[in-house]
Design an enzyme around this catalytic site. Sequence first.
Site, PDB file in Angstrom:
ATOM      1  N   ASP A   1      19.722  23.605  35.479  1.00 22.36           N
ATOM      2  CA  ASP A   1      19.514  24.728  34.653  1.00 22.36           C
ATOM      3  C   ASP A   1      18.525  24.549  33.452  1.00 22.36           C
ATOM      4  O   ASP A   1      18.272  25.171  32.327  1.00 22.36           O
ATOM      5  CB  ASP A   1      21.040  24.966  33.875  1.00 22.36           C
ATOM      6  CG  ASP A   1      21.078  24.240  32.616  1.00 22.36           C
ATOM      7  OD1 ASP A   1      20.675  22.976  32.874  1.00 22.36           O
ATOM      8  OD2 ASP A   1      21.761  24.281  31.708  1.00 22.36           O
ATOM      9  N   GLU A   2      17.624  23.668  34.074  1.00 29.92           N
ATOM     10  CA  GLU A   2      16.529  23.470  32.950  1.00 29.92           C
ATOM     11  C   GLU A   2      14.958  23.166  33.735  1.00 29.92           C
ATOM     12  O   GLU A   2      14.905  22.955  34.964  1.00 29.92           O
ATOM     13  CB  GLU A   2      16.573  21.906  32.238  1.00 29.92           C
ATOM     14  CG  GLU A   2      17.594  21.928  31.149  1.00 29.92           C
ATOM     15  CD  GLU A   2      17.943  20.732  30.672  1.00 29.92           C
ATOM     16  OE1 GLU A   2      16.772  19.982  30.259  1.00 29.92           O
ATOM     17  OE2 GLU A   2      18.766  20.042  30.622  1.00 29.92           O
TER      18      GLU A   2
ATOM     19  N   ASP B   1      16.316  25.925  28.775  1.00 27.50           N
ATOM     20  CA  ASP B   1      17.669  25.259  28.969  1.00 27.50           C
ATOM     21  C   ASP B   1      18.647  26.421  28.983  1.00 27.50           C
ATOM     22  O   ASP B   1      18.904  27.061  27.913  1.00 27.50           O
ATOM     23  CB  ASP B   1      17.891  24.270  28.049  1.00 27.50           C
ATOM     24  CG  ASP B   1      19.385  23.488  28.212  1.00 27.50           C
ATOM     25  OD1 ASP B   1      19.949  23.984  29.153  1.00 27.50           O
ATOM     26  OD2 ASP B   1      19.500  22.921  27.179  1.00 27.50           O
TER      27      ASP B   1
HETATM   28  P1  TTP Z   1      23.959  21.162  30.111  1.00 24.54           P
HETATM   29  O1  TTP Z   1      22.583  21.715  30.178  1.00 24.54           O
HETATM   30  O2  TTP Z   1      23.862  19.768  29.635  1.00 24.54           O
HETATM   31  O3  TTP Z   1      24.928  21.901  29.390  1.00 24.54           O
HETATM   32  P2  TTP Z   1      25.343  23.261  29.473  1.00 24.54           P
HETATM   33  O4  TTP Z   1      24.250  24.343  29.953  1.00 24.54           O
HETATM   34  O5  TTP Z   1      26.542  23.491  29.939  1.00 24.54           O
HETATM   35  O6  TTP Z   1      25.222  23.560  28.031  1.00 24.54           O
HETATM   36  P3  TTP Z   1      24.117  23.898  26.853  1.00 24.54           P
HETATM   37  O7  TTP Z   1      24.297  25.010  26.306  1.00 24.54           O
HETATM   38  O8  TTP Z   1      24.557  22.749  25.609  1.00 24.54           O
HETATM   39  O9  TTP Z   1      22.874  23.688  27.441  1.00 24.54           O
HETATM   40  O10 TTP Z   1      24.268  21.080  31.750  1.00 24.54           O
HETATM   41  C1  TTP Z   1      24.012  21.902  32.580  1.00 24.54           C
HETATM   42  C2  TTP Z   1      25.240  22.082  33.563  1.00 24.54           C
HETATM   43  O11 TTP Z   1      25.327  20.796  34.129  1.00 24.54           O
HETATM   44  C3  TTP Z   1      26.497  22.461  32.939  1.00 24.54           C
HETATM   45  O12 TTP Z   1      26.944  23.954  32.836  1.00 24.54           O
HETATM   46  C4  TTP Z   1      27.444  21.748  33.780  1.00 24.54           C
HETATM   47  C5  TTP Z   1      26.825  20.503  34.424  1.00 24.54           C
HETATM   48  N1  TTP Z   1      27.248  19.301  33.965  1.00 24.54           N
HETATM   49  C6  TTP Z   1      28.045  18.736  34.482  1.00 24.54           C
HETATM   50  O13 TTP Z   1      28.584  18.984  35.335  1.00 24.54           O
HETATM   51  N2  TTP Z   1      28.737  17.449  33.890  1.00 24.54           N
HETATM   52  C7  TTP Z   1      28.255  16.958  32.654  1.00 24.54           C
HETATM   53  O14 TTP Z   1      28.607  16.039  32.237  1.00 24.54           O
HETATM   54  C8  TTP Z   1      27.010  17.731  31.989  1.00 24.54           C
HETATM   55  C9  TTP Z   1      26.413  17.259  30.840  1.00 24.54           C
HETATM   56  C10 TTP Z   1      26.670  18.897  32.566  1.00 24.54           C
HETATM   57 CA    CA Z   2      22.125  23.857  29.547  1.00 24.44          CA
END
Ligand code: TTP
Ligand code: CA
Length: 363
Positions: free
Chosen positions: A110-111, A9
């Site tokens: 991103d996963e 992730d």
């Molecule tokens: P996430 O993996 O949920 O969040 P993140 O990568 O920003 O942070 P973390 O370090 O906690 O993993 O989401 C991946 C991307 O998806 C995030 O960078 C932006 C997008 N996204 C949105 O646009 N809206 C949302 O509500 C969420 C949760 C994510």
């Molecule tokens: Ca993430």
Amino acid sequence: MERVIIHVDMDYFYAAIEEREDPSLKDKAVVVCMYSNRGEEGGAVSTSNYIAREAGIRSAMPCKQAKSLKPDAVFLPVRKELYENVSARVMDILRSHADSEENFENISIDEAFLEISQNCGRDFEKARYIGMRVKHDVLEHEKLTCSVGIGPNKLIAKMASSFRKPDGMTIVKPDEVRDFLNDMPVNRLWGIGKVTGEKLKKMSIETIGQLAACDTQELIAEFGKKRGTWLKKAASGIDESPVTERTATDQIGRMASLKEDTRNDDMIFALLDELADDVIKKAESRKVSFRTVIMTVIFSNFRMATKSRTFSHAVSGKDILHETAREIMLQFLHESNMDFRRIGIRVTNLQQDVGQKSLLEYF
Ligand code: TTP
Ligand code: CA
């Protein structure tokens, strides 16, 4: 046969890319905003870096609220195309560490899951080394950090990657699964939403360990056969779903206007159920399951908001779509006091049903 799965992730993905693109942002709070066509006032937070999160800023929060929490934060508009290009390159790096091209599964921008059973010879110490190599390669080639989870299945790998964030790595060996899950709050179990979490709370089930100790029949009586069985298995750390590359990428959706602009639950849910039924009928006729449910609301002022939920596995059937759609709709109602004009529901990440029953269909 025992498996070794990695879940990766990316950390604060969109904001991390913005930081990388502009090093002057490095020690500042960075908030990436999805602006509506009504300009900056109407936007919602897409994501933010960890400095901004310390001030209480969260994804999906109105940008206006984020601004009041941290007036000196840097607010930037979403640059989706850039992020998608970075994502594609990151996924190529990740894929190169999987046993084969087919042992790779990209679950969101991103996963991803990678099966590495063969590459590490089912040895978790070698798996640790591969996990470090993954992190190293992503940092070296893309100047981004990620969090890695390694476990005997997708469920455990996914939960392990969020255990230590950002830039973390957590390894859960098969004989550590029980301790890893035991004291965690039940709503941390991947696949448990708000509705299920609340139902379990009413049953006095607070931890994953308590859920695992529950009688399967009792869970089936409460949640139905598929879901009840899944809950018991998942809480026990069992997940047999394979790591497989997604094939179909299209989507099925319906959108319609309410008879009048309203916040009345009955009217909204009646239309929502109707739309969900149509989507399920189409999905069934095409014999596909789905992993992601996306809901859209257009408010009386024409502002649009979108929310989505991605399941750990492909799901199918009316009940899960209704439950998910209602859960998401309740969040919309909770977060806004505006009247609703139009609502829409889409399912994506479609997978062709091949008649093979696996744990992924226990939802
Ligand atoms: P996430 O993996 O949920 O969040 P993140 O990568 O920003 O942070 P973390 O370090 O906690 O993993 O989401 C991946 C991307 O998806 C995030 O960078 C932006 C997008 N996204 C949105 O646009 N809206 C949302 O509500 C969420 C949760 C994510
Ligand atoms: Ca993430």
